[in-house]
Design a protein around this motif. Structure first.
Motif, mmCIF file in Angstrom:
data_model
loop_
_atom_site.group_PDB
_atom_site.id
_atom_site.type_symbol
_atom_site.label_atom_id
_atom_site.label_comp_id
_atom_site.label_asym_id
_atom_site.label_seq_id
_atom_site.Cartn_x
_atom_site.Cartn_y
_atom_site.Cartn_z
ATOM 1 N N ALA A 1 0.836 -1.200 0.000
ATOM 2 C CA ALA A 1 0.000 0.000 0.000
ATOM 3 C C ALA A 1 0.867 1.245 0.000
ATOM 4 N N ASN A 2 0.414 2.270 -0.680
ATOM 5 C CA ASN A 2 1.106 3.557 -0.651
ATOM 6 C C ASN A 2 0.950 4.233 0.703
ATOM 7 N N ASP A 3 -0.205 4.040 1.335
ATOM 8 C CA ASP A 3 -0.479 4.633 2.648
ATOM 9 C C ASP A 3 -1.036 3.549 3.550
ATOM 10 N N GLU B 1 -1.529 -4.282 17.326
ATOM 11 C CA GLU B 1 -0.586 -3.203 17.630
ATOM 12 C C GLU B 1 0.809 -3.715 17.956
ATOM 13 N N ALA B 2 0.934 -4.937 18.471
ATOM 14 C CA ALA B 2 2.238 -5.482 18.855
ATOM 15 C C ALA B 2 3.176 -5.643 17.665
ATOM 16 N N ILE B 3 2.637 -5.699 16.450
ATOM 17 C CA ILE B 3 3.488 -5.882 15.266
ATOM 18 C C ILE B 3 3.549 -4.632 14.395
ATOM 19 N N ARG B 4 3.032 -3.530 14.880
ATOM 20 C CA ARG B 4 3.050 -2.265 14.139
ATOM 21 C C ARG B 4 4.485 -1.794 13.961
ATOM 22 N N SER B 5 4.781 -1.277 12.771
ATOM 23 C CA SER B 5 6.085 -0.671 12.509
ATOM 24 C C SER B 5 5.872 0.489 11.540
ATOM 25 N N PRO B 6 6.934 1.260 11.274
ATOM 26 C CA PRO B 6 6.782 2.360 10.317
ATOM 27 C C PRO B 6 6.408 1.889 8.910
ATOM 28 N N ILE B 7 6.668 0.621 8.571
ATOM 29 C CA ILE B 7 6.359 0.139 7.214
ATOM 30 C C ILE B 7 5.339 -0.992 7.211
ATOM 31 N N PHE B 8 4.656 -1.233 8.359
ATOM 32 C CA PHE B 8 3.709 -2.356 8.412
ATOM 33 C C PHE B 8 2.583 -2.095 9.403
ATOM 34 N N ARG B 9 1.379 -2.498 9.011
ATOM 35 C CA ARG B 9 0.225 -2.561 9.903
ATOM 36 C C ARG B 9 -0.419 -3.934 9.676
ATOM 37 N N ALA C 1 4.293 -1.003 3.472
ATOM 38 C CA ALA C 1 4.657 0.217 2.759
ATOM 39 C C ALA C 1 5.596 -0.139 1.611
ATOM 40 N N PRO C 2 5.699 0.721 0.594
ATOM 41 C CA PRO C 2 6.580 0.431 -0.550
ATOM 42 C C PRO C 2 8.022 0.114 -0.161
ATOM 43 N N HIS C 3 8.490 0.625 0.974
ATOM 44 C CA HIS C 3 9.849 0.338 1.434
ATOM 45 C C HIS C 3 10.075 -1.168 1.601
ATOM 46 N N ALA C 4 9.018 -1.926 1.843
ATOM 47 C CA ALA C 4 9.142 -3.378 2.034
ATOM 48 C C ALA C 4 9.593 -4.093 0.763
ATOM 49 N N TYR C 5 9.400 -3.500 -0.416
ATOM 50 C CA TYR C 5 9.895 -4.125 -1.649
ATOM 51 C C TYR C 5 11.400 -4.365 -1.549
ATOM 52 N N GLU C 6 12.127 -3.340 -1.113
ATOM 53 C CA GLU C 6 13.577 -3.464 -0.971
ATOM 54 C C GLU C 6 13.925 -4.468 0.125
ATOM 55 N N LEU C 7 13.232 -4.380 1.237
ATOM 56 C CA LEU C 7 13.467 -5.280 2.366
ATOM 57 C C LEU C 7 13.304 -6.747 1.948
ATOM 58 N N LEU C 8 12.327 -7.014 1.093
ATOM 59 C CA LEU C 8 12.048 -8.387 0.650
ATOM 60 C C LEU C 8 12.850 -8.792 -0.588
ATOM 61 N N HIS D 1 10.290 -5.530 -8.995
ATOM 62 C CA HIS D 1 8.881 -5.775 -9.333
ATOM 63 C C HIS D 1 7.971 -4.642 -8.872
ATOM 64 N N ALA D 2 8.538 -3.624 -8.240
ATOM 65 C CA ALA D 2 7.746 -2.546 -7.654
ATOM 66 C C ALA D 2 6.945 -1.775 -8.692
ATOM 67 N N GLN D 3 7.404 -1.763 -9.916
ATOM 68 C CA GLN D 3 6.714 -1.008 -10.948
ATOM 69 C C GLN D 3 5.612 -1.799 -11.641
ATOM 70 N N SER D 4 5.423 -3.044 -11.235
ATOM 71 C CA SER D 4 4.359 -3.868 -11.831
ATOM 72 C C SER D 4 3.009 -3.216 -11.584
ATOM 73 N N SER D 5 2.124 -3.374 -12.537
ATOM 74 C CA SER D 5 0.789 -2.812 -12.372
ATOM 75 C C SER D 5 -0.245 -3.894 -12.616
ATOM 76 N N GLY D 6 -1.468 -3.576 -12.337
ATOM 77 C CA GLY D 6 -2.545 -4.519 -12.544
ATOM 78 C C GLY D 6 -2.973 -5.168 -11.233
#
Length: 128
Positions: free
Chosen positions: A11-13, A31-39, A52-59, A64-69
């Motif tokens: 998600a973007n947001d 809430e125990a697993i909340r982070s700046p890049i995850f809910r 969050a999009p930052h997770a693409y790099e983390l994973l 593949h981040a630019q994939s659409s559809g």
């Protein structure tokens, strides 16, 4: 036997999109697993994670981040046909787009097809 623990949505947001599913379906945040890049939201049987999009790099999947559809279909089951009808306008008021109004399928399910505020496909279902 394997079981489904999470369906993760990029998600973007993550705050706004997880909030959409909380408002429409009443899911509670883990809430125990909340982070700046995850809910994470507890659906009762499994969980929905919002990355969050930052997770693409983390994973390691940044290429593949630019994939659409449409990449997945989130199915949310409810207890009655009336509950499908009740939740559709709530989803619309929360920012969803109606793709197909509630109808009975050939396989005898009552469902509505929508897009969440970030364009992800989801259905609200009740098996008749």
């Amino acid at each position: 036997m394997a079981t489904l623990s999470y369906v993760n949505v990029f998600a973007n947001d993550i705050v706004a999109l997880s909030g959409f599913y909380q408002r429409v379906f009443g899911f509670s945040e883990i809430e125990a697993i909340r982070s700046p890049i995850f809910r994470g939201l507890d659906t009762g049987k499994s969980c929905i994670g919002f990355n969050a999009p930052h997770a693409y790099e983390l994973l390691g999947i940044a290429e593949h981040a630019q994939s659409s559809g449409i990449r997945f279909l989130l199915n949310l089951d409810v207890d009655s046909q009336a509950e499908v009808d009740r939740l559709v306008p709530i989803a619309l008021d929360a920012g969803a787009t109606l793709i197909k109004a509630p109808y009975t399928t050939y396989y005898n399910w009552y469902q509505a097809v929508l897009l969440d505020p970030e364009g992800n496909l989801f259905r609200i279902n009740h098996m008749l």
